[in-house]
Design a protein around this motif. Structure first.
Motif, PDB file in Angstrom:
ATOM      1  N   PHE A 112       0.869  -1.183   0.000  1.00  0.00           N
ATOM      2  CA  PHE A 112       0.000   0.000   0.000  1.00  0.00           C
ATOM      3  C   PHE A 112       0.899   1.223   0.000  1.00  0.00           C
ATOM      4  N   CYS A 113       0.481   2.246  -0.787  1.00  0.00           N
ATOM      5  CA  CYS A 113       1.196   3.513  -0.741  1.00  0.00           C
ATOM      6  C   CYS A 113       0.179   4.655  -0.690  1.00  0.00           C
ATOM      7  N   SER A 114       0.672   5.853  -0.477  1.00  0.00           N
ATOM      8  CA  SER A 114      -0.213   7.028  -0.459  1.00  0.00           C
ATOM      9  C   SER A 114       0.071   7.876  -1.695  1.00  0.00           C
ATOM     10  N   ILE A 115      -1.007   8.344  -2.355  1.00  0.00           N
ATOM     11  CA  ILE A 115      -0.813   9.268  -3.485  1.00  0.00           C
ATOM     12  C   ILE A 115      -1.601  10.558  -3.230  1.00  0.00           C
ATOM     13  N   ASP A 116      -1.135  11.610  -3.849  1.00  0.00           N
ATOM     14  CA  ASP A 116      -1.858  12.879  -3.736  1.00  0.00           C
ATOM     15  C   ASP A 116      -2.883  12.993  -4.857  1.00  0.00           C
ATOM     16  N   SER A 117      -3.522  14.149  -4.933  1.00  0.00           N
ATOM     17  CA  SER A 117      -4.624  14.297  -5.899  1.00  0.00           C
ATOM     18  C   SER A 117      -4.136  14.267  -7.342  1.00  0.00           C
ATOM     19  N   ASP A 118      -2.819  14.488  -7.529  1.00  0.00           N
ATOM     20  CA  ASP A 118      -2.270  14.381  -8.893  1.00  0.00           C
ATOM     21  C   ASP A 118      -1.855  12.951  -9.234  1.00  0.00           C
TER      22      ASP A 118
END
Lengths: 401, 401
Positions: A112-118
């Protein structure tokens, strides 16, 4: 012709029994110059008696200077050249959570990773999300549906989980999608050979659906995929050695490694003593028994010298029960050294002993790293342990006339 | 590049002399736990003196755990990788009756068998027909005539005989015609590769004519053909090592093995003492001398511990005569172990010693399996014996600048 093919050609029937006791990470180091190793510090009257009776030596897990992981370490003990047979990362991870990888499977280690709105990664490990939060998310991903492919998603720990695709025509030769940095999106999956083109299509579909399912999650709103791999094409113990082989272990990883070479995992032991209960129970049904003891390695990894000494002593205490079964050949060894001083696996040769009626006893008086240097087995690579055990068990015919 | 190619590249001229004494099956086992081996039991003052003076070690004939036949065992001693160079069964059988197999030959081990009026085999060994009955029948088969092919038929023993076809374009890759059971006729010869198609035609013609010649015989009225093989394509001692090599042996098999690697068989000795007579006689004419002593193996195969001990002592007694010749390098070794306890060849390492001015002596005080464990040669595979002997004889240059 490699040694395993040679052995396969020479194998012969016998009613002999071979027990291989693996005290994981057994080999060690003194904490101080001139001191004793964990094995030398421990009181091991039973192993010492075997050393006097049998033949000892220094077993080199892979090649001199090479520190093995558990996979290659065990493959060597099992007689499979660990430089020839690779166990993919995905398969090893799946194996470690007791998922039995089959011939039509591709296994993948996912994060699992975190991404921003882009869509750019902000944290490659989803802020090290705790298992109690990540496990339900992994389970949820089993909702992904792909035509003609079964999808299995299994939680591992924190940000890690396993995905297995099961279907026809899936190759395991796909590049990792983890870009190894933040500020960019995950990479597109890319086939590294033609036979894995379909896997790429499946992986893309999985990714698209998974990202939709994870949308809105505060930490784990995306994923990366690594270590795509297929079950290695390894001949089985039965094929190579002609033996019915049983594996007795507590930890899933070691059960899985044994399964990869065609051993049958027996019992459901939760301790070394229960493992020997199982050994006694199934004694009549098999010819070869792999018994794995984990905690010598665990305490070595902890860097806890004294605790490892205690584990060696626990290991020693079960020897009389094993010898009461009167195996034709007993082997005591390890997949690698794990010196508490280093708190990690190491390259040091592994003290190893073999007891049989025709083993040609040497002058070793105790079982220890130092004493093994005088041993009749000399320094030898782990892949020769099985041929030696089979020879001592009268299970190998003559090569040539 | 394998070790033999490397040695070939590095070989250099010298007027040194190397003697390799092979006491066949020398290595042994104690009869009882804690006891001594045959070599350790024997009184061997001369070998012990050499051990003190020279360097000892444990020689592994093929790979750990592998029991060699005489063919691969000797190939290893001669420095040829026994897993790479195979000596076919037919060639070995021909070699064993002193038939020199040439480059255009295919050699076959044949069995007389008995067939009934329907052509089905009733006895695969022709009722184990005695040699005095079978030998004239084998000789008679030399009447077979095949265009463009020379046919040699030689009796061996009881139901066994050897057939050699000599001619152009004969490959040795043909399946056995022995069906391995009774109640069926012999199999048709069948090529296993295209280059052996002509051999099949020749074998069929031989078979048809032979069966006519044998018609009416009470026991041996048919035959089966096994172990079709060509002379292995082995570079000679002269080519590889640059030495003029002499072989001194009593038994045909060992003369034949030496011939296969291009040694010249000299003398016609009937005993070990006569072998040393020959050695003395030809001393000035060769650089390398292979001297084979058979009876350590024979008495081991008999399972006669005491008799093997006596043979070891006989072997020891000729050492002073050999040393009087002042060889630059003396090697004492064996092709494998033959413990009387097992009454067979075995996988155990072979006690080996080397004496030369520059051998770097170790702490070994006697010549024995146990003492060799302390030896300066360590545990090493047999194919390294020739390079070590050549180095000690100043016959190998430097590798690289």
């Amino acid at each position: 012709m490699d040694i395993q093919q040679l052995v396969q050609n020479l194998k012969q029937e016998s009613d002999s029994k071979i027990v291989m006791l693996v005290a994981d990470g057994l080999g060690g180091l003194p904490l101080e110059p001139g001191g004793k190793t964990e094995l030398e510090t421990a009181s091991t009257p039973n192993l010492d008696a075997l050393a006097k009776k049998g033949i000892s030596g220094c077993q080199i897990p892979i090649k001199p200077g090479i520190t093995p992981g558990s996979g290659p370490g065990h493959l060597g003990l099992f007689g499979y050249d660990p430089l020839q047979h690779m166990i993919g990362r995905g398969v090893l991870e799946a194996t470690g959570i007791e998922f039995e990888v089959g011939p039509n499977d591709v296994a993948i280690r996912c994060n699992f990773c975190s991404i921003d709105s882009d869509g750019n990664i902000t944290d490659r490990r989803a802020e090290r999300i705790p298992t109690e939060e990540s496990a339900p998310l992994a389970e949820m991903l089993n909702q992904v549906s792909i035509p003609d492919v079964e999808v299995f998603v299994k939680p591992v720990k924190e940000h890690r989980f396993v995905v297995v695709f099961r279907g026809k025509g899936l190759g395991g030769n796909v590049a990792d999608t983890d870009p190894q940095k933040t500020g960019v999106p995950p990479l597109e999956p890319m086939a590294l050979s033609d036979d894995s083109q379909r896997t790429v299509e499946v992986a893309k579909q999985f990714y698209e659906q998974a990202v939709k399912l994870l949308a809105g999650q505060p930490k784990a709103n995306c994923l990366t995929m690594r270590g795509f791999s297929e079950k290695p094409n390894i001949p089985t113990y039965k094929e190579v050695y002609g033996v019915r082989a049983a594996a007795i272990a507590v930890y899933p990883m070691y059960k899985g490694l044994a399964q990869l070479v065609g051993m049958e995992v027996v019992g459901n032991a939760g301790s070394l003593s229960e493992e020997i209960d199982v050994l006694e129970e199934v004694w009549d049904d098999y010819d070869f028994f792999f018994v794995h003891f984990k905690y010598t390695d665990s305490r070595g990894e902890d860097g806890d010298f004294d605790a490892k000494v205690k584990m060696v002593e626990e290991f020693d205490s079960i020897i009389p029960r094993v010898m009461k079964l009167d195996p034709t050949v007993l082997v005591v060894t390890a997949d690698h050294s794990t010196p508490a001083k280093l708190a990690s696996h190491s390259w040091h040769p592994v003290p190893t002993l073999m007891v049989s009626d025709n083993c040609r006893t040497d002058a070793c008086e105790t079982f220890s790293e130092t004493e093994c240097l005088k041993g009749g087995l000399g320094h030898f690579e782990s892949i020769y342990l099985m041929p030696l055990a089979l020879a001592n068990a009268d299970r190998l015919g003559k090569y040539g006339a």
